[in-house]
Scaffold this motif. Structure first.
Motif, PDB file in Angstrom:
ATOM      1  N   GLU A 153     100.052 -36.805  96.738  1.00  0.00           N
ATOM      2  CA  GLU A 153      99.777 -35.485  96.154  1.00  0.00           C
ATOM      3  C   GLU A 153     100.268 -35.470  94.705  1.00  0.00           C
ATOM      4  OE1 GLU A 153     101.233 -32.007  98.207  1.00  0.00           O
ATOM      5  OE2 GLU A 153     101.143 -33.083 100.108  1.00  0.00           O
ATOM      6  N   ARG A 210     103.478 -33.726  93.901  1.00  0.00           N
ATOM      7  CA  ARG A 210     104.728 -34.274  94.455  1.00  0.00           C
ATOM      8  C   ARG A 210     104.951 -35.721  94.013  1.00  0.00           C
ATOM      9  NH1 ARG A 210     104.982 -33.081 100.706  1.00  0.00           N
ATOM     10  NH2 ARG A 210     107.136 -33.663 100.306  1.00  0.00           N
ATOM     11  N   ARG A 211     104.251 -36.136  92.957  1.00  0.00           N
ATOM     12  CA  ARG A 211     104.354 -37.551  92.559  1.00  0.00           C
ATOM     13  C   ARG A 211     105.770 -37.919  92.129  1.00  0.00           C
ATOM     14  NH1 ARG A 211     103.274 -39.909  87.808  1.00  0.00           N
ATOM     15  NH2 ARG A 211     102.390 -37.989  87.000  1.00  0.00           N
ATOM     16  N   THR A 212     106.437 -37.015  91.376  1.00  0.00           N
ATOM     17  CA  THR A 212     107.799 -37.357  90.942  1.00  0.00           C
ATOM     18  C   THR A 212     108.743 -37.455  92.137  1.00  0.00           C
ATOM     19  OG1 THR A 212     108.171 -35.027  90.440  1.00  0.00           O
ATOM     20  CG2 THR A 212     107.647 -36.462  88.590  1.00  0.00           C
ATOM     21  N   GLU A 213     108.470 -36.669  93.206  1.00  0.00           N
ATOM     22  CA  GLU A 213     109.277 -36.799  94.442  1.00  0.00           C
ATOM     23  C   GLU A 213     109.157 -38.211  95.002  1.00  0.00           C
ATOM     24  OE1 GLU A 213     108.958 -33.952  97.756  1.00  0.00           O
ATOM     25  OE2 GLU A 213     108.049 -32.581  96.306  1.00  0.00           O
ATOM     26  N   SER A 223      96.828 -32.369  96.681  1.00  0.00           N
ATOM     27  CA  SER A 223      97.649 -31.161  96.499  1.00  0.00           C
ATOM     28  C   SER A 223      96.850 -29.905  96.826  1.00  0.00           C
ATOM     29  CB  SER A 223      98.165 -31.078  95.060  1.00  0.00           C
ATOM     30  OG  SER A 223      99.086 -32.112  94.820  1.00  0.00           O
TER      31      SER A 223
END
Length: 384
Positions: A4, A7-10, A159
């Protein structure tokens, strides 16, 4: 790996937490001068009023630095502004000369380097603006060095669908599981065949809507074929027309040679997938599938095509095929080159394609809310 986008940095954080910054870093890229950056930096260097410089920078669209004077001439709002002074002309001249020059090192949008404990011996690493460890080598450097790169790609449709599912749960009190939704849902295929697929993953462009209207996908397998047909290889080798004619029963499927029927039967006699290229090469020349894959890769460049041609013709003629057949097959291989999809890749794309169409068919309001929030695809919000 596709994740997603929101939420890529997650995902980056999880990878770095799991493996640590000594054996895992992000890849960098060189950020080069464009119009707005150029105006701000040149304005500062010339000692101009920061407020005026900021206002001028913001009035430019997101264009290359070498297009600033043309924009001043062509855009009425810039032409009529108070910026038309000799000093501004000097600024714009300097900005144009900065075009494409490196401005600073930035975090690559998806590349992550994976290594054993000795990564820090192989690449200089600095901290990115977000605090991620970042190699000072860019994607081309790391390939040349033979380092292992994972692409963590942010997909906005993922997303949008996650958001849609949350909205259905908030409003209706139940959470649809799009992973277990039946893959043969009549309403979903009715929507796809109607070509009312704006907002849907992969099948919303004008060309794709035309193709699905003529094709009329009836199964998940059909979606895989559709996504693979709409690629430069099949389009360039004129595969779509004969496929559609055979599919709709207007003419018999034709095979370049009866020996190729097993490889091409499921796609009405036309080459659609990489796997079919391998099978065709293996049948025509007697090589292994592993060797055929090397051939497919080599076809990707003009020099490679000459190399393959020199090997293919004698090998196919030795197998006893007529020169005419050998030539016809070569034309297909040459046009297809490496511009197709492997079937596994197409199937992985077909899944979110189907899921997005399923959400649009069953939960249109929630789906469109997701699309408007995360803005995937190619159309402006007003059209959606």
């Amino acid at each position: 790996v596709d994740v997603e986008s929101a939420r890529r940095t997650e995902v980056y954080e999880r990878i770095l937490a799991r493996y640590g910054g000594e054996r895992c870093t992000c890849v960098s890229m060189m950020d080069t001068y464009r119009a707005r950056h150029g105006v701000r930096d040149v304005g500062a260097a010339l000692g101009m009023n920061p407020g005026d410089v900021d206002q001028l920078a913001k009035s430019f669209p997101h264009i290359r630095a070498n297009q600033v004077r043309q924009a001043m001439r062509d855009l009425p709002e810039l032409r009529a502004s108070s910026f038309n002074t000799p000093r501004t002309q000097l600024l714009l001249e300097l900005v144009e000369r900065l075009d494409g020059l490196p401005r600073h090192i930035a975090l690559h949008p998806c590349g992550v380097l994976l290594s054993d404990r000795t990564l820090l011996d192989r690449t200089p690493v600095e901290s990115s603006w977000l605090g991620f460890p970042m190699s000072q080598f860019d994607k081309d450097d790391v390939e040349a060095l033979g380092l292992l790169k994972l692409d963590v790609l942010g997909i906005r449709m993922q997303s949008a669908m996650a958001y849609a599912v949350e909205q259905v749960e908030a409003v209706d009190g139940h959470r649809p599981d799009i992973d277990t939704a039946p893959r043969d849902d009549p309403r979903t295929f009715e929507l796809i065949q109607s070509t009312k697929t704006l907002g849907c993953f992969q099948i919303e462009s004008p060309g794709q809507r035309e193709l699905i209207g003529k094709f009329g996908p009836e199964s998940f397998e059909d979606l895989i074929t559709d996504i693979s047909l709409f690629r430069p290889g099949p389009v360039k080798s004129d595969m779509i027309r004969p496929f559609l004619h055979a599919r709709q029963g207007w003419q018999e499927a034709t095979y370049l040679h009866e020996d190729l029927r097993p490889a091409l039967e499921q796609t009405e006699g036309v080459v659609v997938f990489h796997e079919q290229v391998l099978m065709v090469v293996a049948v025509m020349t007697g090589c292994t599938l592993a060797e055929a894959d090397e051939v497919r890769r080599t076809l990707g460049s003009p020099e490679g095509q000459e190399e393959v041609r020199a090997w293919y013709f004698p090998a196919a003629l030795r197998k006893g095929y007529d020169l005419e057949v050998v030539q016809q097959v070569w034309e297909v291989l040459e046009a297809f080159a490496s511009f197709g999809f492997c079937k596994a890749h197409a199937a992985a794309f077909a899944l979110p394609t189907y899921q997005s169409a399923w959400l649009k068919a069953h939960h249109p309001a929630a789906f469109l809310a997701g699309v408007l929030t995360h803005d995937p695809g190619m159309y402006p919000k007003r059209l959606i």
